[in-house]
Write a protein that holds these residues in place. Structure first.
Motif, mmCIF file in Angstrom:
data_model
loop_
_atom_site.group_PDB
_atom_site.id
_atom_site.type_symbol
_atom_site.label_atom_id
_atom_site.label_comp_id
_atom_site.label_asym_id
_atom_site.label_seq_id
_atom_site.Cartn_x
_atom_site.Cartn_y
_atom_site.Cartn_z
ATOM 1 N N PHE A 162 0.820 -1.214 0.000
ATOM 2 C CA PHE A 162 0.000 0.000 0.000
ATOM 3 C C PHE A 162 0.853 1.263 0.000
ATOM 4 N N ASP A 163 2.095 1.170 0.518
ATOM 5 C CA ASP A 163 2.969 2.337 0.565
ATOM 6 C C ASP A 163 4.087 2.226 -0.467
ATOM 7 N N ALA A 164 3.779 1.631 -1.628
ATOM 8 C CA ALA A 164 4.784 1.380 -2.660
ATOM 9 C C ALA A 164 5.414 2.684 -3.159
ATOM 10 N N THR A 165 6.702 2.631 -3.389
ATOM 11 C CA THR A 165 7.434 3.759 -3.956
ATOM 12 C C THR A 165 7.532 3.592 -5.465
ATOM 13 N N HIS A 166 8.059 4.616 -6.128
ATOM 14 C CA HIS A 166 8.276 4.513 -7.567
ATOM 15 C C HIS A 166 9.189 3.327 -7.886
ATOM 16 N N GLY B 128 13.180 4.525 -14.314
ATOM 17 C CA GLY B 128 12.457 3.296 -14.617
ATOM 18 C C GLY B 128 12.649 2.867 -16.061
ATOM 19 N N ARG B 129 12.603 3.831 -16.972
ATOM 20 C CA ARG B 129 12.779 3.526 -18.403
ATOM 21 C C ARG B 129 14.165 2.953 -18.670
ATOM 22 N N GLN B 130 15.167 3.497 -18.000
ATOM 23 C CA GLN B 130 16.529 2.994 -18.182
ATOM 24 C C GLN B 130 16.638 1.545 -17.711
ATOM 25 N N GLN B 131 16.087 1.249 -16.541
ATOM 26 C CA GLN B 131 16.143 -0.123 -16.020
ATOM 27 C C GLN B 131 15.398 -1.085 -16.945
ATOM 28 N N LEU B 132 14.263 -0.636 -17.477
ATOM 29 C CA LEU B 132 13.462 -1.476 -18.371
ATOM 30 C C LEU B 132 14.200 -1.766 -19.672
ATOM 31 N N THR B 133 14.720 -0.733 -20.304
ATOM 32 C CA THR B 133 15.369 -0.930 -21.606
ATOM 33 C C THR B 133 16.685 -1.699 -21.479
ATOM 34 N N GLU B 134 17.329 -1.626 -20.323
ATOM 35 C CA GLU B 134 18.545 -2.430 -20.126
ATOM 36 C C GLU B 134 18.235 -3.917 -20.276
ATOM 37 N N VAL B 135 17.096 -4.348 -19.722
ATOM 38 C CA VAL B 135 16.695 -5.755 -19.845
ATOM 39 C C VAL B 135 16.268 -6.062 -21.273
ATOM 40 N N LEU B 136 15.496 -5.184 -21.869
ATOM 41 C CA LEU B 136 14.960 -5.446 -23.209
ATOM 42 C C LEU B 136 16.064 -5.502 -24.268
ATOM 43 N N ARG B 137 17.107 -4.698 -24.101
ATOM 44 C CA ARG B 137 18.206 -4.727 -25.082
ATOM 45 C C ARG B 137 18.924 -6.071 -25.077
ATOM 46 N N MET B 138 18.864 -6.784 -23.966
ATOM 47 C CA MET B 138 19.506 -8.101 -23.892
ATOM 48 C C MET B 138 18.626 -9.205 -24.457
ATOM 49 N N THR B 139 17.396 -8.871 -24.855
ATOM 50 C CA THR B 139 16.453 -9.867 -25.351
ATOM 51 C C THR B 139 16.637 -10.060 -26.850
ATOM 52 N N PRO B 140 16.962 -11.264 -27.315
ATOM 53 C CA PRO B 140 17.211 -11.486 -28.745
ATOM 54 C C PRO B 140 15.928 -11.398 -29.576
ATOM 55 N N PRO B 141 16.046 -11.150 -30.873
ATOM 56 C CA PRO B 141 14.870 -11.005 -31.756
ATOM 57 C C PRO B 141 13.939 -12.213 -31.736
ATOM 58 N N THR B 142 14.463 -13.415 -31.547
ATOM 59 C CA THR B 142 13.593 -14.601 -31.535
ATOM 60 C C THR B 142 12.580 -14.550 -30.399
ATOM 61 N N LEU B 143 12.954 -13.915 -29.287
ATOM 62 C CA LEU B 143 12.004 -13.751 -28.183
ATOM 63 C C LEU B 143 11.132 -12.518 -28.392
ATOM 64 N N ARG B 144 11.699 -11.460 -28.945
ATOM 65 C CA ARG B 144 10.929 -10.236 -29.146
ATOM 66 C C ARG B 144 9.705 -10.480 -30.031
ATOM 67 N N GLN B 145 9.807 -11.413 -30.945
ATOM 68 C CA GLN B 145 8.684 -11.706 -31.837
ATOM 69 C C GLN B 145 7.539 -12.421 -31.127
ATOM 70 N N ARG B 146 7.764 -12.800 -29.871
ATOM 71 C CA ARG B 146 6.742 -13.556 -29.149
ATOM 72 C C ARG B 146 6.273 -12.867 -27.866
ATOM 73 N N ILE B 147 6.628 -11.597 -27.714
ATOM 74 C CA ILE B 147 6.208 -10.898 -26.501
ATOM 75 C C ILE B 147 5.415 -9.636 -26.855
ATOM 76 N N TYR B 148 4.421 -9.372 -26.030
ATOM 77 C CA TYR B 148 3.565 -8.190 -26.153
ATOM 78 C C TYR B 148 3.612 -7.447 -24.823
#
Length: 370
Positions: free
Chosen positions: A150-154, A198-218
């Motif tokens: 209930f007291d979650a931070t960013h 938050g955007r930086q942390q998110l894109t750091e993970v996504l950049r490590m994701t290969p195209p074969t997985l990117r084609q299967r995620i929404y």
């Protein structure tokens, strides 16, 4: 310094109350707090104070160390004032209270997969990967962002999104290695995407994701403010489109009832391709009618329509019959921490299961979607 100030105060009091100039008839005591007790020194005459200060000043001038204390003899112990002790008791009590309250929320979240039905292809074609949490004080699971403390931070929100993303990507990788061909839908909160950290942390993970997985995620972009300008939403979505096959903006049920067409038009202008509605835990006929009408308007604009959190066959059938293309929720199967395989599922299956459930309910039996 304290003794010097005390001497001046004593002189002023002596003059004001007793009409005596200087320090005539004045004595001073120092009071020191030690081990939760108060102690006083012997009574000192002003000339003794002056001599003590002069002696201390001489020591400071002739010594390399400034740590040597003045030697004041402590003679009497004074009991702790009652108000001070009660204040300490209240502080300790408040600390214990805070720890007890925090313990209620001190339960880790865990990831679960929720089935997603592609109505046009008659397939359970993918699974939504969501966080869940249940404390001993809850009767039911909290799912998605309802599982946040209930007291979650960013940072709590950022971590929620990124931890689930990493878990789901690993599960998808293992599934593909085993020959399964599934799709996974992830949630990303607007706060995660709009905040630079938050955007930086998110894109750091996504950049490590290969195209074969990117084609299967929404991705479901959640909790988007109603009044966001299309240009700003388009800018934020462009951070996601290189990594996900599709970006969905999910609205809470009942969002902007009076201006829904304007909201959908802004989403379309922002480049959004899929629009979803998240149903509440208990769905009324009015809720269903609004959802069907909203998503019909979305389809008229060329958007793909989806519904999140369907919990009954009645909801599923009515939504599918109205033209909704993607429906996800626990009604299709029990939530699981393992990524299941895709399987066939049609509207006739939904109608059959609804009839079976109605029959079992009439007979007082139990029904399971597993």
């Amino acid at each position: 310094m304290a003794l010097l100030k005390a001497s001046r105060i004593a002189k002023q009091v002596n003059e004001t109350l007793f009409g005596q100039g200087g320090f005539e008839g004045t004595t001073l005591r120092t009071i020191i707090s030690e081990d939760e007790k108060w102690k006083s020194s012997a009574a000192l005459k002003p000339n003794e104070v002056a001599n003590m200060l002069a002696k201390g000043a001489s020591k400071l001038l002739n010594s390399a160390s400034l740590d040597e204390p003045l030697n004041i003899e402590i003679t009497d112990e004074i009991p702790n004032p009652p108000f001070s002790q009660s204040m300490l008791d209240r502080q300790e009590s408040r600390k214990r209270f805070a720890a007890e309250m925090a313990d209620i929320e001190n339960v880790p979240s865990f990831p679960l997969f929720v089935a997603m039905w592609s109505v046009p292809t008659n397939m359970i074609a993918g699974y939504q990967c969501v966080p869940a949490r249940q404390t001993p004080f809850q009767d039911e699971l909290s799912i998605g962002y309802d599982a946040l403390p209930f007291d979650a931070t960013h940072q709590d929100i950022f971590s929620f999104d990124i931890d689930i993303l990493e878990f789901g990507l690993m599960a998808l990788k293992d599934s593909l290695k085993e020959g399964q061909r599934s799709h996974v839908v992830f949630n990303v909160n607007f706060e995660t995407l709009s905040a630079a950290q938050g955007r930086q942390q998110l894109t750091e993970v996504l950049r490590m994701t290969p195209p074969t997985l990117r084609q299967r995620i929404y991705v479901n972009l959640c909790d988007v403010p109603e009044g966001i300008p299309p240009s700003r939403l388009m800018e934020l979505c462009q951070y996601l489109t290189p990594f996900f096959r599709g970006v969905t903006v999910v609205m809470r049920q009942g969002t902007g009832r009076s201006a829904i067409k304007n909201i959908l038009s802004r989403l379309h202008a922002s480049g959004v391709q899929i629009v979803g509605v998240e149903l509440p835990g208990t769905v009324s006929d009015a809720d269903l009618d609004w959802t069907k009408s909203t998503l019909s308007t979305a389809r008229d604009l060329g958007l793909v329509s989806t519904v999140v959190n369907a919990t009954s066959w009645r909801e599923v059938i009515k939504l599918a019959e109205s033209g909704v293309q993607l429906i996800s929720g626990p009604v299709f199967m029990e939530r699981t921490d393992k990524l299941p395989a895709v399987r066939q599922f049609s509207l006739s299956d939904a109608r059959r299961l609804e009839n079976e459930q109605a029959t079992l309910n009439e007979d007082g039996g139990l029904f399971s979607t597993v």
